[in-house]
Design a protein around this motif. Structure first.
Motif, PDB file in Angstrom:
ATOM      1  N   MET A 128       1.249  -1.396  -0.011  1.00 14.96           N
ATOM      2  CA  MET A 128       0.045   0.210   0.125  1.00 14.96           C
ATOM      3  C   MET A 128       1.012   1.297   0.400  1.00 14.96           C
ATOM      4  O   MET A 128       0.548   1.977  -0.720  1.00 14.96           O
ATOM      5  N   HIS A 132       0.919   4.013  -2.953  1.00 15.22           N
ATOM      6  CA  HIS A 132       0.286   5.301  -2.750  1.00 15.22           C
ATOM      7  C   HIS A 132       1.918   6.502  -2.964  1.00 15.22           C
ATOM      8  O   HIS A 132       1.233   7.241  -3.289  1.00 15.22           O
ATOM      9  N   THR A 133       3.042   5.941  -2.236  1.00 17.44           N
ATOM     10  CA  THR A 133       3.562   7.101  -2.492  1.00 17.44           C
ATOM     11  C   THR A 133       4.686   6.954  -3.997  1.00 17.44           C
ATOM     12  O   THR A 133       5.226   8.179  -4.421  1.00 17.44           O
ATOM     13  N   ASP A 274      -0.112   6.006   9.794  1.00 20.36           N
ATOM     14  CA  ASP A 274      -0.670   5.821   8.078  1.00 20.36           C
ATOM     15  C   ASP A 274      -1.599   4.422   8.073  1.00 20.36           C
ATOM     16  O   ASP A 274      -2.810   4.390   7.713  1.00 20.36           O
ATOM     17  N   GLU A 297      -6.294   8.832   4.081  1.00 18.87           N
ATOM     18  CA  GLU A 297      -6.080   9.607   2.742  1.00 18.87           C
ATOM     19  C   GLU A 297      -5.041   8.033   1.909  1.00 18.87           C
ATOM     20  O   GLU A 297      -5.322   8.486   0.653  1.00 18.87           O
ATOM     21  N   ILE A 298      -4.606   7.515   2.914  1.00 16.57           N
ATOM     22  CA  ILE A 298      -3.966   6.055   2.147  1.00 16.57           C
ATOM     23  C   ILE A 298      -6.114   5.094   0.801  1.00 16.57           C
ATOM     24  O   ILE A 298      -5.188   4.602   0.373  1.00 16.57           O
ATOM     25  N   THR A 301      -6.913   6.849  -1.964  1.00 12.39           N
ATOM     26  CA  THR A 301      -6.175   5.714  -3.183  1.00 12.39           C
ATOM     27  C   THR A 301      -6.099   5.219  -3.897  1.00 12.39           C
ATOM     28  O   THR A 301      -6.089   4.956  -5.471  1.00 12.39           O
ATOM     29  N   PHE A 302      -6.902   4.005  -3.274  1.00 16.02           N
ATOM     30  CA  PHE A 302      -7.173   2.966  -3.882  1.00 16.02           C
ATOM     31  C   PHE A 302      -9.162   2.778  -4.835  1.00 16.02           C
ATOM     32  O   PHE A 302      -9.573   1.954  -4.018  1.00 16.02           O
ATOM     33  N   ARG A 305      -8.916   3.333  -7.839  1.00 16.17           N
ATOM     34  CA  ARG A 305      -8.030   2.101  -8.711  1.00 16.17           C
ATOM     35  C   ARG A 305      -7.639   0.874  -7.639  1.00 16.17           C
ATOM     36  O   ARG A 305      -7.873   0.905  -6.795  1.00 16.17           O
TER      37      ARG A 305
END
Length: 451
Positions: A128, A132-133, A274, A297-298, A301-302, A305
């Motif tokens: 993850m 994410h980054t 996180d 926040e993380i 990301t998905f 996606r």
């Protein structure tokens, strides 16, 4: 508890084990596994009828002890209702387990990805963070254990990593704080914190901040020493991660779910990572279960996606039902509060008193029911009782200590030159005192090795 000795059955169990079971972390012909007949609460027993007080909580996972009736009943009820179902479906036990865990995690860690154990939790947390980054490197400490799968063992800082590493993992190790054996020549905890944070920031600078996806820490280091972070350290790591856009992952596989006297060890310092990984105490290991608690926040990301990871048994209904029952039992019975009480009023004071009596005790440290007794040959020089990663004759003093504990009915947890005091979180005062009294007696053996 009713114990009915059956030596013949014990011999059959042992013979089948020796003929067919391949044991982890072991030279197969050099081990002699105990055949276990049963367990209840803080005790288990063999087929000869010998009873042991479990001061190891097995692998520091039976936080509610053995055979808790509410959890056993929940597994039975779930098995009668729905044994298994694929992760893509919404299942009552899975949803409720996720809700109860999210209620207790710090901050906004409200999404739960279920795994079968702690190593898989750490694997998926790394995945993850990297996605994410868009970065690859992961930083972890030398004194750590994160599991035995590919990335998890690469992150691990203890010697179990050595025969498993490939050298192409993208993992970078650094020194975490350990004031008793400071790598930074610190004279006190405040200096240790300041210098450890400076060392971490220098490591990031030389690795390239833009290449670092995550920093992974055990909130309280477990097998590698039960190392309590100094005040300000976790907050300092949080600030560094925020400044460089690095994902902060706390591994609470061993420290979580009451072990330190709080639901999560991070609660002691008011720090929110996180990602937070868990396993073991979430259901005391009654059915394999682990997971990752994910920040908003993380998780975002998905949102559109796909997350490229999954497990056939992710959120297994039997495992999740046992987690629901475990968490509810811990809340109803004040088990987290009991762990804190036992640590503050029994284990901590008793161990500190032992340190006054036994010259082989170099340091005592811990929280809740999560303590380490560090044994030394010389208090002034702090030379360990046994060398780092000692084996065979070099490890004889610790082997002798463990054998004597077992002879007296105490099942210990030893690692290198340390004795870890890690009974179940619902251990009673009487049981804790019983185990500590045995430890007090056998420490005379290690005192004989001091100078």
């Amino acid at each position: 508890m009713t114990i009915s000795p059956d030596p013949a059955l014990g011999q059959a169990v042992k013979a089948a084990d020796r003929a067919h079971v391949f044991h982890s972390w072991s030279a197969q012909s050099l081990i002699d596994p105990l055949a276990v007949a049963g367990a209840e609460g803080s005790y288990f027993w063999d087929y000869e009828g010998k009873r042991f007080l479990d001061f190891s909580s097995q692998l520091v996972n039976t936080n509610i002890g053995h055979q808790h009736p509410k959890v056993v009943a929940a597994i039975q009820e779930q098995a009668a209702k729905l044994c298994t179902f694929a992760p893509a479906f919404a299942v009552e036990a899975r949803s409720e387990a996720a809700r109860l865990i999210a209620e207790r995690t710090p901050g906004d860690l409200d999404k739960i990805f279920f795994t079968n154990g702690g190593a898989e939790a750490n694997e998926n947390a790394i995945r993850m963070a990297r996605l994410h980054t868009g970065r690859q490197k992961v930083l972890s400490t030398y004194r750590s254990y994160h599991g035995a799968t590919a990335n998890a063992i690469a992150m691990t800082g203890d010697p179990r990593r050595w025969p498993n590493e490939t050298g192409v993992s993208g993992i970078v190790h650094f020194w975490g704080p350990y004031a008793y054996r400071s790598n930074f020549h610190a004279e006190n905890e405040a200096q240790e914190c300041e210098r450890a944070l400076a060392h971490l920031e220098a490591t990031i600078a030389f690795e390239g901040p833009q290449t670092v996806a995550a920093i992974v820490l055990e909130t309280v280091v477990g097998t590698a020493g039960i190392l309590i972070p100094p005040a300000g350290y976790l907050a300092g790591v949080r600030e560094i991660c925020d400044r460089y856009g690095i994902v902060f992952i706390l591994d609470e596989v061993m420290a979580g779910f009451g072990r330190t006297g709080e639901w999560f060890a991070a609660d002691h310092w008011g720090v929110t990572p996180d990602l937070l990984t868990f396993a073991k105490g979430v259901n005391s290991g009654y059915v394999p279960l682990g997971g990752v608690a994910i920040s908003g926040e993380i998780a975002a990301t998905f949102a559109e996606r796909p997350f490229p990871g999954g497990l056939t048994y992710s959120g297994h209904p039997l495992a999740c039902a046992s987690a629901v029952a475990t968490i509810n039992a811990m809340a109803e019975e004040g088990i987290v509060e009991n762990a804190k009480h036992i640590g503050e009023t029994v284990i901590g004071p008793e161990l500190r008193a032992m340190a006054e009596r036994h010259p082989s005790i170099g340091e005592v440290r811990g929280l809740g029911v999560f303590w380490a007794v560090e044994l030394v040959k010389n208090r002034e020089t702090r030379e360990p009782l046994t060398p780092y990663n000692a084996a065979g004759a070099a490890n004889a003093p610790m082997a002798e200590l463990a054998a004597e504990c077992k002879k007296r009915g105490l099942w210990p947890f030893t690692n290198m030159n340390r004795f870890h005091v890690v009974p179940p979180c619902n251990v009673s005062e009487a049981e804790a005192k019983e185990g500590l009294a045995i430890l007090d007696e056998v420490l005379t053996l290690t005192d004989a090795h001091t100078a």
